[in-house]
Design a protein around this motif. Structure first.
Motif, short mmCIF file in Angstrom:
data_model
loop_
_atom_site.label_atom_id
_atom_site.label_comp_id
_atom_site.label_asym_id
_atom_site.label_seq_id
_atom_site.Cartn_x
_atom_site.Cartn_y
_atom_site.Cartn_z
N CYS A 186 42.99 32.07 41.91
CA CYS A 186 41.58 32.37 42.17
C CYS A 186 41.05 33.40 41.16
O CYS A 186 41.74 34.37 40.85
CB CYS A 186 41.43 32.95 43.58
SG CYS A 186 39.72 33.23 44.03
N CYS A 243 41.22 41.05 49.46
CA CYS A 243 42.13 39.92 49.33
C CYS A 243 43.19 40.11 48.24
O CYS A 243 42.88 40.43 47.11
CB CYS A 243 41.33 38.66 49.01
SG CYS A 243 42.37 37.19 48.86
N ARG A 269 31.83 39.81 47.65
CA ARG A 269 31.78 38.36 47.87
C ARG A 269 30.79 37.68 46.94
O ARG A 269 30.89 36.49 46.68
CB ARG A 269 31.39 38.07 49.33
CG ARG A 269 32.46 38.36 50.34
CD ARG A 269 33.63 37.39 50.23
NE ARG A 269 33.25 36.06 50.68
CZ ARG A 269 34.05 34.99 50.55
NH1 ARG A 269 35.21 35.11 49.94
NH2 ARG A 269 33.67 33.80 50.97
S1 SF4 Z 1 39.15 35.54 49.70
FE1 SF4 Z 1 38.16 35.68 47.69
S2 SF4 Z 1 39.74 36.43 46.27
FE2 SF4 Z 1 40.76 35.69 48.13
S3 SF4 Z 1 41.35 33.57 47.68
FE3 SF4 Z 1 39.36 33.54 48.73
S4 SF4 Z 1 37.81 33.56 47.12
FE4 SF4 Z 1 39.77 34.18 46.20
#
Ligand code: SF4
Length: 467
Positions: free
Chosen positions: A175, A182, A297
């Motif tokens: 990602c 995260c 976000r």
């Molecule tokens: S929460 Fe955000 S950083 Fe984590 S996998 Fe999902 S999109 Fe990616």
């Protein structure tokens, strides 16, 4: 059951924890055993090798992983299991620290190097009782692997651990976002989309093996193709269109969408592609602008509202699933009420709610003003109560309607299935009464009532009950 040392086959049991993306990794691992002297078994007892594919992204998931590892080590101490191998996200995230904490584990397999699993399992099986871990001895450290890293982008080999008629398709790995709570980008790295022809070939293999429902997964499915250098010409809409042309597939389901990368042509593809079920899983994480900003976000509440309105207008009857996080640092009562107000307005038909977990190496780790755990738990309770109301109203509105249901299990005039609005393992189900129901078929069901989150119904016709 005592292990049958005379059994020529190396008996392997895999415990796959965490999300469907981890399950695909477990399937790739098992796929590596194909053609070798291995026998997969559901129970750990009596296995030569037990593999625990761990999840490590929040406290609760880590606790569950450690509990399962300790359970398997206890079986090993009793002689019911010969070797314990730990794989997955906790290895990727904690590596050597984990090995120091778990000296009785035979080996640790990183996400990227399952290629060595067959050799490792043979080594463990060959170990003389009472001898230390040859894997550790051989590697000189608790690690084993690092031979032929698996290129997730082109590797098609996997053995399925899901029901025969449903499968996950991992469209990319990693990602590029940095949501402040995260740790997944640290575990899985930057986004690497799998080439479209590879995905179509894998989906064709799956359809040929009897798969009817294909669930698309990634860290951010809606960002598919962004890193393939096509200047935006290739994205998720184009992938769905290509998958829609595969014979045998009936339902294509979209999981892990992100409101920030949801392009207009994707809305049209969901509307116009008959095989794409009218269902989107799209975590929004919160509904208050200040908290969404602190979460990094990049999706203000107004953007979420607009996208949901577009989806509901363009795709009537669509089921929207989301995930929210409560108890984030700075979440005052007023900001929590903003989340509740958005949920009340958006009426997501399916919802998951987590409480904030302070994760090291994430931007939110250092944030202050974290609500107390009991406050977060109370807020989670209020979100889930709202969701129960939404589901009850929706279920009541479906009574008397006829809906297509994919049968997952059937026995003696009763069956359990799912409608288009229910993804495997995370959503609700439909209890179906009717004769001759078969798993893997899609039947028309008249809804006669609801029991809790689940619907009940009677089979109308197996028209469309094509295998
Ligand atoms: S929460 Fe955000 S950083 Fe984590 S996998 Fe999902 S999109 Fe990616």
């Amino acid at each position: 059951m005592r292990r049958r040392v005379s059994d020529p086959a190396i008996r392997v049991s895999v415990v796959s924890l965490g999300c469907p993306r981890n399950l695909v990794d477990s399937e790739v691992l098992v796929g590596k055993l194909a053609g070798g002297p291995f026998a997969l078994q559901a129970s750990a007892r009596g296995a030569d090798v037990v593999v625990i594919n761990t999840c490590g992204f929040i406290d609760a998931a880590r606790a569950e992983s450690i509990d399962v590892i300790c359970e398997m080590l206890a079986l090993k101490a009793q002689g019911d299991v010969k070797g314990v191998v730990v794989a997955g996200c906790m290895v990727a995230r904690y590596g050597r620290a984990l090995a120091r904490e778990l000296p009785d584990v035979d080996a640790f397999l990183d996400i990227s190097d399952y290629g060595d699993a067959p050799g490792l399992f043979r080594t463990i099986r060959a170990r003389v009782p009472g001898e230390g871990s040859p894997a550790r001895a051989a590697a000189g450290t608790p690690f084993f692997g690092g031979g032929r890293p698996r290129d997730a982008r082109t590797d098609l080999t996997r053995a399925r651990l899901t029901l025969p008629h449903t499968a996950y398709l991992r469209v990319s790995e990693g990602c590029d976002r940095r949501c402040s709570f995260c740790a997944i980008p640290q575990i899985r790295g930057r986004q690497r989309s799998r080439p479209l022809p590879v995905l179509v070939a894998e989906a064709e293999n799956l359809a040929a093996s009897g798969v009817k429902e294909l669930c698309l997964v990634a860290e951010e499915t809606t960002a598919y193709g962004r890193d393939l250098g096509t200047g935006g010409r290739l994205g998720l809409a184009q992938l769905l269109s290509a998958l829609g042309g595969i014979d045998g597939l009936r339902w294509i389901r979209l999981l892990y969408a992100h409101p920030g990368s949801f392009r207009p042509e994707l809305v049209a593809e969901i509307r116009d592609n008959d095989k794409v079920v009218k269902y989107v899983d799209m975590p929004i994480q919160h509904g208050d602008d200040e908290i969404l900003k602190r979460m990094k976000r990049g999706t203000p509440a107004a953007m979420i509202r607009r996208l949901v309105a577009d989806l509901r207008r363009e795709v009537p009857g669509i089921t929207l699933r989301t995930t929210v996080l409560v108890g984030f640092p700075g979440e005052t009562e007023r900001r929590f009420e903003n989340l509740l107000a958005l949920l009340e307005e958006m009426r997501f038909e399916r919802l998951g709610c987590f409480t904030f977990s302070r994760e090291e190496d994430t931007a939110a780790h250092a944030l202050r003003q974290r609500p107390a755990a009991r406050v977060a738990a109370r807020r989670r309770g209020r979100v889930l109560a709202l969701e129960r109301r939404v589901i009850a109203e929706r279920n009541a509105a479906l009574v008397g309607r006829t809906i297509p249901v994919l049968i997952d299990r059937a026995a003696g005039g009763e069956a359990i299935g799912r409608g288009e609005g229910d993804a495997p393992d995370i959503d609700c189900s439909v209890r179906v009464r009717g004769a001759g129901l078969k798993a893997g078929t899609i039947v028309q069901v008249r809804v006669t009532g609801a029991r809790g989150y689940d619907l009940e119904g009677k089979v109308q016709s197996s028209a469309g009950a094509r295998r």
